[in-house]
Design a protein around this motif. Sequence first.
Motif, mmCIF file in Angstrom:
data_model
loop_
_atom_site.group_PDB
_atom_site.id
_atom_site.type_symbol
_atom_site.label_atom_id
_atom_site.label_comp_id
_atom_site.label_asym_id
_atom_site.label_seq_id
_atom_site.Cartn_x
_atom_site.Cartn_y
_atom_site.Cartn_z
ATOM 1 N N LYS A 251 -10.368 -9.003 36.295
ATOM 2 C CA LYS A 251 -10.628 -7.919 37.343
ATOM 3 C C LYS A 251 -11.769 -7.288 36.514
ATOM 4 C CE LYS A 251 -6.644 -7.849 40.618
ATOM 5 N NZ LYS A 251 -5.511 -7.217 40.712
ATOM 6 N N ASP A 252 -11.392 -6.372 35.539
ATOM 7 C CA ASP A 252 -11.724 -5.975 34.405
ATOM 8 C C ASP A 252 -13.044 -6.552 33.544
ATOM 9 O OD1 ASP A 252 -11.022 -7.806 32.423
ATOM 10 O OD2 ASP A 252 -9.569 -6.329 31.362
ATOM 11 N N LYS A 253 -13.107 -7.935 34.301
ATOM 12 C CA LYS A 253 -14.718 -9.022 33.619
ATOM 13 C C LYS A 253 -14.926 -9.420 32.647
ATOM 14 C CE LYS A 253 -18.079 -6.536 36.706
ATOM 15 N NZ LYS A 253 -19.939 -5.527 37.221
ATOM 16 N N TYR A 254 -13.421 -9.327 32.189
ATOM 17 C CA TYR A 254 -12.944 -10.350 30.899
ATOM 18 C C TYR A 254 -13.531 -9.150 29.971
ATOM 19 C CZ TYR A 254 -12.234 -14.254 34.126
ATOM 20 O OH TYR A 254 -12.794 -15.615 35.016
ATOM 21 N N GLU A 255 -13.341 -8.359 30.044
ATOM 22 C CA GLU A 255 -13.287 -7.009 28.914
ATOM 23 C C GLU A 255 -11.973 -7.160 28.172
ATOM 24 O OE1 GLU A 255 -13.707 -2.322 27.436
ATOM 25 O OE2 GLU A 255 -13.220 -3.023 29.848
ATOM 26 N N LYS A 256 -11.085 -7.284 28.448
ATOM 27 C CA LYS A 256 -9.796 -7.498 27.454
ATOM 28 C C LYS A 256 -9.835 -9.353 26.066
ATOM 29 C CE LYS A 256 -6.270 -5.025 29.493
ATOM 30 N NZ LYS A 256 -5.110 -4.609 30.784
ATOM 31 N N ILE A 257 -10.049 -9.761 26.703
ATOM 32 C CA ILE A 257 -10.200 -10.873 26.128
ATOM 33 C C ILE A 257 -12.243 -11.764 25.855
ATOM 34 C CG2 ILE A 257 -8.436 -11.700 27.597
ATOM 35 C CD1 ILE A 257 -9.948 -13.618 29.173
ATOM 36 N N GLY A 258 -12.685 -11.432 26.228
ATOM 37 C CA GLY A 258 -14.362 -11.365 25.396
ATOM 38 C C GLY A 258 -15.580 -11.733 26.240
ATOM 39 N N ASN A 259 -16.249 -10.446 26.232
ATOM 40 C CA ASN A 259 -17.111 -10.568 27.120
ATOM 41 C C ASN A 259 -18.500 -10.246 27.204
ATOM 42 O OD1 ASN A 259 -17.363 -7.808 27.420
ATOM 43 N ND2 ASN A 259 -16.421 -7.916 29.546
ATOM 44 N N HIS A 260 -18.975 -10.439 25.545
ATOM 45 C CA HIS A 260 -19.522 -10.110 24.441
ATOM 46 C C HIS A 260 -19.149 -11.853 23.549
ATOM 47 C CE1 HIS A 260 -22.530 -8.737 21.051
ATOM 48 N NE2 HIS A 260 -23.111 -9.450 21.699
ATOM 49 N N VAL A 261 -20.100 -12.789 23.517
ATOM 50 C CA VAL A 261 -19.786 -14.053 22.818
ATOM 51 C C VAL A 261 -21.567 -14.366 22.185
ATOM 52 C CG1 VAL A 261 -19.238 -16.473 23.029
ATOM 53 C CG2 VAL A 261 -18.267 -14.932 24.033
ATOM 54 N N LEU A 262 -20.727 -14.610 20.458
ATOM 55 C CA LEU A 262 -21.887 -14.597 19.728
ATOM 56 C C LEU A 262 -21.891 -16.294 19.246
ATOM 57 C CD1 LEU A 262 -21.627 -11.466 17.663
ATOM 58 C CD2 LEU A 262 -23.286 -12.075 19.420
#
Length: 508
Positions: free
Chosen positions: A217-228
């Motif tokens: 629901k929160d677009k995976y903000e809690k587990i990571g939506n910016h990946v390097l």
Amino acid sequence: MHSKKQTSVKYYVGIDVGSASVRAALVDEFGTVVTHAEQPIQIWEPQPDHYEQSSADIWAACCVVTKKVVCGVDARQIRGVGFDATCSLVVVDKQFQPLAVNSQGQNNRNVIMWMDHRAVSQVDRINATQHRILNYVGGVMSVEMQPPKLLWIKENLRESCWEKAGYFFDLPDFLSWKATGVTARSLCTLVCKWTYTSDGGWDDSFWKIIGLEDLVKDKYEKIGNHVLSPGESVGKGLTPEAAKELGLPEGIAVAASLIDAHAGGLGVIGADVRGHNLPCENQPVTSRVALICGTSSCHMGVSETPIFVPGVWGPYFSAMVPGLWLNEGGQSATGKLIEHVVQGHVAFPELQSKAAASAQSIYTYLNSHLDLIKKSLPVGFLTVDLHVWPDFHGNRSPLTDLTLKGMVVGLTLSRGLDELALIYLATIQAVALGTRHILEAMEAAGHHINTLFLCGGLSKNPLFVQMHADITGKPVVLSKEVESVLVGAAILGACASGDFASIQVCST
């Protein structure tokens, strides 16, 4: 690491967070460890199979060791910092303050360790879904991965932790956040422990079917939506606060991190072995397996195309070496098992006193004692009537059965040092046989492996190394630089600094 001749040497800091300690090294541009330091960290075991740590304690130890290794060095010569760590789960609230992962409400204990097995019922239910994503973890998810731990938190600490949580980090990503203030995650951690895929990202259907639809629901903000990618520069480098705490200049490049075993694999698997008449010479890196052996052991093999190995994690694309698929076998307790068997024996006090009197470590003394009692036969034949089944903490690969228990067959009424030395040997042999089992599973699925590259604490034990060579029938290569995991972390920092074009250039 190879680079053009420089007027002044460039340095990189590698920081490695293991299970029981944090280590740091200052590594020069040629891959040589100039100096290193170590600091213990605390482990809590509030009940069986529950293992917890403190992110504040871990970061404080990172600061202590980093200040030690950079002391007296011209800060202008230090170009980058790389972190690796165990794949433990760190929980913080929306203000990045630690949240208790226990019913006692001890907020300082906000880390569920990688070896924690509290989420048994949760992982059983996840595996019962037979979701397609499980194909990328050998067909069966391990209790040591993050989804079952997240589900355990939701079901057991809903009000005190789950609903208050702002972020769930893998420990390597927590460290890069702490250094930069950027919540980006490493492709390595998310792919290997969280079910992210390098081509498709997160699979909404998986999280919904296991009961963690909140994360979608929160677009995976809690587990990571910016990946390097590992080694990629994070943010604007060290923040002023982190720089002060670490004893480094503000703005130094910080790399996207690696899991500790993957850093060790990176540090050894690309080694130049020309001139040693090894079967992997003039062969692709896919003919090698890196065995990182410490508290637990990990078996890292790479391939150009995805290979699905039953009971072995992966295939993971670019999780360790960019552009290659990774399979990861493992044993949940190896160094910890050897320590458990030796220290639990009735003759351990005698061993301690005799080892101290001869100014040797207990393992060096045991190895020497085995040489004394072996007579004319090779040392391995001493245990012809003594056998250990090593799954005291379950089997990670290739049986993927966390309910398995350990076993010793062939005990006598003997209580002396000879008996202790023999069960020590039998335990090491059992661990090596476990490695052989994993390699056979990988080869049956399509890997072509001819050489082992060992690193980690157990690789410093000649008996452990020899038994692996004897039992697998494969040559074993040890790095001239024994601190391969720290070199792997420093390679990340070197890559992030821009001084090297890629991880491949740094690690060969």
